[in-house]
Design an enzyme around this catalytic site. Structure first.
Site, short mmCIF file in Angstrom:
data_model
loop_
_atom_site.label_atom_id
_atom_site.label_comp_id
_atom_site.label_asym_id
_atom_site.label_seq_id
_atom_site.Cartn_x
_atom_site.Cartn_y
_atom_site.Cartn_z
N ARG A 106 -3.09 14.61 -27.06
CA ARG A 106 -2.77 14.28 -25.67
C ARG A 106 -1.29 14.41 -25.39
O ARG A 106 -0.45 14.18 -26.25
CB ARG A 106 -3.21 12.85 -25.38
CG ARG A 106 -3.02 12.46 -23.93
CD ARG A 106 -3.44 11.06 -23.67
NE ARG A 106 -2.37 10.15 -24.01
CZ ARG A 106 -2.44 8.83 -23.90
NH1 ARG A 106 -3.56 8.27 -23.48
NH2 ARG A 106 -1.44 8.07 -24.21
N CYS A 108 1.27 13.05 -22.08
CA CYS A 108 1.33 12.27 -20.85
C CYS A 108 2.71 12.48 -20.23
O CYS A 108 3.72 12.31 -20.91
CB CYS A 108 1.10 10.78 -21.13
SG CYS A 108 1.13 9.77 -19.63
#
Length: 129
Positions: A106, A108
């Site tokens: 991931r 962000c």
């Protein structure tokens, strides 16, 4: 050039913008960015950022399933876009609950603005092989 298939489902939001909900390229699925829009109304869901995060992930899940996958379990990479990093921990909790103990890779990032002035959006890559 590889064979690609466009993914279309009523279970995830769609609009008149020039992009596909997802594109399958062999065993790889690229899911377009989704905000917290309700698939039936196209409007952002009510609630807090956790509720909106859950809707974003439900939209991604629907596209993965429409492509023949098992849903979020097939997701290998997510990019999370937030308009306020102060929401990071709350989004993390909802995100973690959705993916359980085996989350994907991931990124962000905080952005200045998202379409429809929503506060969270995500795109994803899934492996369907």
């Amino acid at each position: 050039m590889s064979d690609t298939d466009r993914v279309i489902t009523d279970e995830a939001p769609s609009n008149d913008n020039p992009y596909s909900q997802g594109v399958r390229d062999g065993d790889r699925l690229y899911v377009s960015g989704y905000g917290p829009a309700d698939p039936e109304t196209g409007e952002p869901v009510d609630g807090d950022v956790a509720d909106r995060t859950e809707q974003v992930l439900a939209n991604i899940d629907a596209v993965v399933r429409a492509a023949g996958g098992e849903g979020l379990a097939d997701v290998v990479k997510v990019t999370v876009y937030l308009t306020d990093l102060d929401d990071y921990e709350t989004v993390n909790e909802a995100y973690g609950a959705a993916f359980g103990g085996d989350p994907p890779a991931r990124v962000c990032v905080e952005v200045s603005r998202l379409p429809d002035d929503v506060d969270v959006e995500m795109d994803a890559i899934a492996s369907l092989g």
